[in-house]
Design an enzyme around this catalytic site. Structure first.
Site, PDB file in Angstrom:
ATOM      1  N   HIS A 186     -14.072  63.047  64.569  1.00 19.77           N
ATOM      2  CA  HIS A 186     -13.721  64.479  64.645  1.00 19.77           C
ATOM      3  C   HIS A 186     -12.466  64.803  63.817  1.00 19.77           C
ATOM      4  O   HIS A 186     -12.443  65.761  63.055  1.00 19.77           O
ATOM      5  CB  HIS A 186     -13.487  64.924  66.094  1.00 19.77           C
ATOM      6  N   ASP A 193      -3.095  52.306  46.770  1.00 22.37           N
ATOM      7  CA  ASP A 193      -1.653  52.438  46.680  1.00 22.37           C
ATOM      8  C   ASP A 193      -1.110  51.093  46.212  1.00 22.37           C
ATOM      9  O   ASP A 193      -1.741  50.064  46.396  1.00 22.37           O
ATOM     10  CB  ASP A 193      -1.070  52.830  48.050  1.00 22.37           C
ATOM     11  N   SER A 194       0.095  51.117  45.625  1.00 26.37           N
ATOM     12  CA  SER A 194       0.546  49.953  44.839  1.00 26.37           C
ATOM     13  C   SER A 194       1.250  48.893  45.667  1.00 26.37           C
ATOM     14  O   SER A 194       1.516  47.801  45.183  1.00 26.37           O
ATOM     15  CB  SER A 194       1.536  50.432  43.782  1.00 26.37           C
ATOM     16  N   GLY A 195       1.578  49.206  46.913  1.00 29.86           N
ATOM     17  CA  GLY A 195       2.226  48.173  47.691  1.00 29.86           C
ATOM     18  C   GLY A 195       3.720  48.322  47.754  1.00 29.86           C
ATOM     19  O   GLY A 195       4.352  47.800  48.672  1.00 29.86           O
ATOM     20  N   GLY A 196       4.294  49.024  46.823  1.00 33.91           N
ATOM     21  CA  GLY A 196       5.749  49.175  46.820  1.00 33.91           C
ATOM     22  C   GLY A 196       6.211  49.723  48.154  1.00 33.91           C
ATOM     23  O   GLY A 196       6.954  49.098  48.906  1.00 33.91           O
ATOM     24  N   PHE A 197       5.654  50.852  48.496  1.00 34.75           N
ATOM     25  CA  PHE A 197       6.052  51.535  49.728  1.00 34.75           C
ATOM     26  C   PHE A 197       5.857  50.642  50.942  1.00 34.75           C
ATOM     27  O   PHE A 197       6.709  50.513  51.809  1.00 34.75           O
ATOM     28  CB  PHE A 197       5.212  52.803  49.847  1.00 34.75           C
ATOM     29  N   ASP A 235       6.302  51.227  42.807  1.00 34.59           N
ATOM     30  CA  ASP A 235       7.534  52.022  42.890  1.00 34.59           C
ATOM     31  C   ASP A 235       8.354  51.612  44.093  1.00 34.59           C
ATOM     32  O   ASP A 235       7.874  50.882  44.967  1.00 34.59           O
ATOM     33  CB  ASP A 235       7.174  53.506  43.022  1.00 34.59           C
ATOM     34  N   CYS A 290     -19.161  69.159  64.217  1.00 32.93           N
ATOM     35  CA  CYS A 290     -19.255  67.735  63.845  1.00 32.93           C
ATOM     36  C   CYS A 290     -20.061  66.976  64.892  1.00 32.93           C
ATOM     37  O   CYS A 290     -20.309  67.455  66.006  1.00 32.93           O
ATOM     38  CB  CYS A 290     -17.855  67.131  63.689  1.00 32.93           C
ATOM     39  N   GLY A 330       8.068  59.520  48.181  1.00 38.02           N
ATOM     40  CA  GLY A 330       9.376  59.694  48.800  1.00 38.02           C
ATOM     41  C   GLY A 330       9.538  60.947  49.628  1.00 38.02           C
ATOM     42  O   GLY A 330      10.650  61.332  49.984  1.00 38.02           O
ATOM     43  N   CYS A 379     -16.202  73.632  66.215  1.00 41.03           N
ATOM     44  CA  CYS A 379     -16.504  72.533  65.290  1.00 41.03           C
ATOM     45  C   CYS A 379     -17.964  72.122  65.426  1.00 41.03           C
ATOM     46  O   CYS A 379     -18.496  72.062  66.534  1.00 41.03           O
ATOM     47  CB  CYS A 379     -15.592  71.335  65.604  1.00 41.03           C
ATOM     48  N   CYS A 411     -18.463  66.887  68.381  1.00 40.72           N
ATOM     49  CA  CYS A 411     -18.433  68.164  69.108  1.00 40.72           C
ATOM     50  C   CYS A 411     -19.820  68.657  69.468  1.00 40.72           C
ATOM     51  O   CYS A 411     -19.988  69.425  70.415  1.00 40.72           O
ATOM     52  CB  CYS A 411     -17.686  69.202  68.278  1.00 40.72           C
ATOM     53  N   ASP A 467      -3.007  62.239  51.142  1.00 41.46           N
ATOM     54  CA  ASP A 467      -3.516  61.169  52.011  1.00 41.46           C
ATOM     55  C   ASP A 467      -2.595  61.062  53.213  1.00 41.46           C
ATOM     56  O   ASP A 467      -1.385  61.359  53.104  1.00 41.46           O
ATOM     57  CB  ASP A 467      -3.519  59.822  51.276  1.00 41.46           C
TER      58      ASP A 467
HETATM   59  C1  LIG Z   1       6.241  57.786  56.106  1.00 41.69           C
HETATM   60  C2  LIG Z   1       4.927  58.300  55.499  1.00 41.69           C
HETATM   61  C3  LIG Z   1       3.965  57.147  55.230  1.00 41.69           C
HETATM   62  C4  LIG Z   1       4.289  59.361  56.383  1.00 41.69           C
HETATM   63  O1  LIG Z   1       5.172  58.972  54.239  1.00 41.69           O
HETATM   64  C5  LIG Z   1       5.852  58.382  53.224  1.00 41.69           C
HETATM   65  O2  LIG Z   1       6.405  57.334  53.325  1.00 41.69           O
HETATM   66  N1  LIG Z   1       5.751  59.098  52.084  1.00 41.69           N
HETATM   67  C6  LIG Z   1       5.968  58.451  50.819  1.00 41.69           C
HETATM   68  C7  LIG Z   1       4.859  57.544  50.461  1.00 41.69           C
HETATM   69  C8  LIG Z   1       3.697  57.338  51.177  1.00 41.69           C
HETATM   70  N2  LIG Z   1       2.927  56.414  50.529  1.00 41.69           N
HETATM   71  C9  LIG Z   1       3.588  56.004  49.398  1.00 41.69           C
HETATM   72  N3  LIG Z   1       3.200  55.093  48.479  1.00 41.69           N
HETATM   73  C10 LIG Z   1       4.038  54.838  47.437  1.00 41.69           C
HETATM   74  N4  LIG Z   1       3.663  53.923  46.512  1.00 41.69           N
HETATM   75  N5  LIG Z   1       5.248  55.470  47.306  1.00 41.69           N
HETATM   76  C11 LIG Z   1       5.688  56.415  48.209  1.00 41.69           C
HETATM   77  O3  LIG Z   1       6.770  56.986  48.058  1.00 41.69           O
HETATM   78  C12 LIG Z   1       4.805  56.687  49.310  1.00 41.69           C
END
Ligand SMILES: CC(C)(C)OC(=O)NCc1c[nH]c2nc(N)[nH]c(=O)c12
Length: 374
Positions: free
Chosen positions: A337, A94-98, A148, A308, A218, A306, A311, A268
């Site tokens: 599990h 993931d890019s880090g923005g979030f 993003d 696994c 989002g 299950c 279990c 994910d």
């Molecule tokens: C609160 C949780 C993590 C459950 O979900 C979200 O925030 N969902 C959105 C989300 C998760 N991971 C992301 N990565 C990036 N770059 N952008 C995003 O919008 C998201």
């Protein structure tokens, strides 16, 4: 040859869900697929061998976290993330923005990028499309995410509009600064909050730039499940059929089923690993909090249906004891599990698509599981 290609195998006649394969430089991902999250270059308490045992095809890691610690230069000098963490199957970063928006306060968003303080030690840091791509190229992940902004929920229409337009400009800058321009594995992230016209605008802008795959960001940010499914109903069809579709941050059993039915290929979520660490498990009979006193003398398996490792070899009483005693082995067994449960659920989803009966499977699953309470 694009680094990431999507092979459509079939569409479920009953639900419209699709069975496919995502081909990457480190192997194939059968979709719909759940991706275990390994934020800091490890899926917490699991070894790569155990992840392979439960047939995880791909895991996630995080630009933001590895940028802050140990630093992407160290991972690059180690030969990249696959070598560093001894995982030879696909990795998505993931890019880090979030993470910047959700983990660190004291931040300032500009057109250039985001200035923030490290949540570890308060150091001043800066992330931008170019830095996020430099980090991900150092990590050497198979699938990279564009930088993003994930707007908070709820958010004003005008804020979401301005934010998605900047996210689109950032996506373009990511494409331009990718070290592997022609065989890049860069996925764009569709934003737009809960506003249909903004989701349409974001999807149109990004699909016109021809990325090898598209994520829906989002969502799962606090909105109701019904609202999330509504947004998916009109957003998924905007994404190209011939490319993978990835719904970010989504992973409760019901959301995985409903997302697959709407044509999502990849998911994910930290849920299975996070709740495992406080003794909450997902079983075929629904959520089971094994640390609960009522399991003190329950010598049966966590989930009778299950097969696994957990279990097959340990009782609820033993798991409860370990969790109460704060024994690390307990966290490993509940994590094993929960991950196996979701990976197995996606295996059953792919089976049901093959047999054109995913809606029936969903109803059977809910009848036993009950609706997930979060
Ligand atoms: C609160 C949780 C993590 C459950 O979900 C979200 O925030 N969902 C959105 C989300 C998760 N991971 C992301 N990565 C990036 N770059 N952008 C995003 O919008 C998201």
């Amino acid at each position: 040859m694009a680094a990431i290609t999507y092979e459509h195998i079939k569409t479920c006649k009953q639900s419209g869900a699709r069975l496919g394969r995502v081909h990457t430089p480190h192997g194939v991902i059968e979709t719909p697929a759940f991706m275990p999250v390994g934020t800091q270059a490890t899926v917490k308490t699991m070894s790569p061998e155990e992840l392979k045992e439960m047939d995880a095809h791909i895991i996630l890691s995080n630009t933001y976290h590895l940028f802050l610690r140990p630093g992407h230069d160290i991972v690059r000098e180690a030969g990249g993330l696959h070598k560093f963490m001894n995982w030879d199957r696909p990795i998505l970063t993931d890019s880090g923005g979030f993470q910047v928006f959700s983990l660190s306060d004291m931040r300032k968003i500009t057109e250039e990028g985001v200035h923030f303080r490290s949540h570890l030690n308060g150091d001043k840091k800066f992330l931008s499309p170019e830095v996020a791509m430099e980090v991900q190229n150092s990590l050497g992940s198979d699938i990279m995410m564009a930088f993003d902004e994930c707007p908070p929920f709820p958010a004003e229409y005008d804020y979401v509009k301005k934010s998605l337009e900047r996210t689109t400009r950032w996506a373009e800058r990511c494409l331009k600064s990718h070290a592997r321009p022609n065989d890049q594995g860069l996925f764009a992230i569709v934003q737009g909050g809960m506003y249909e016209d903004l989701r349409r605008q974001s999807a149109a802008d990004l699909t016109s730039m021809d990325f090898p795959g598209y994520a829906i960001g989002g969502l799962s940010v606090g909105e109701s499940k019904q609202l999330m499914y509504e947004v998916l109903d009109y957003t998924v069809p905007l994404l190209p059929q011939g490319k993978p579709r990835y719904l970010m941050g989504v992973g409760s059993p019901d959301a995985l089923l409903e997302g697959s039915i709407r044509g999502v290929d990849m998911f994910d979520c930290v849920l299975p690993t996070r709740i495992a660490r406080n003794g909450t498990t997902m079983t075929s009979q629904g959520r089971l909090v094994v640390r609960n006193a009522k399991y003190a003398r329950d010598f049966g398996p966590l989930d009778p249906e299950c097969n696994c490792y957990t279990c097959r070899n340990y009782s609820r009483a033993y798991l409860r004891h370990l969790i109460k005693a704060d024994e690390t082995f307990g966290l490993r067994l509940t994590t094993y599990h929960n991950l196996h449960f979701l990976l197995d659920l996606m295996r059953k989803v792919r089976e049901a698509i093959k047999e054109d009966r995913l809606l029936d499977f969903r109803d059977e699953f809910f009848a036993k599981y009950g609706l997930y309470d979060n």
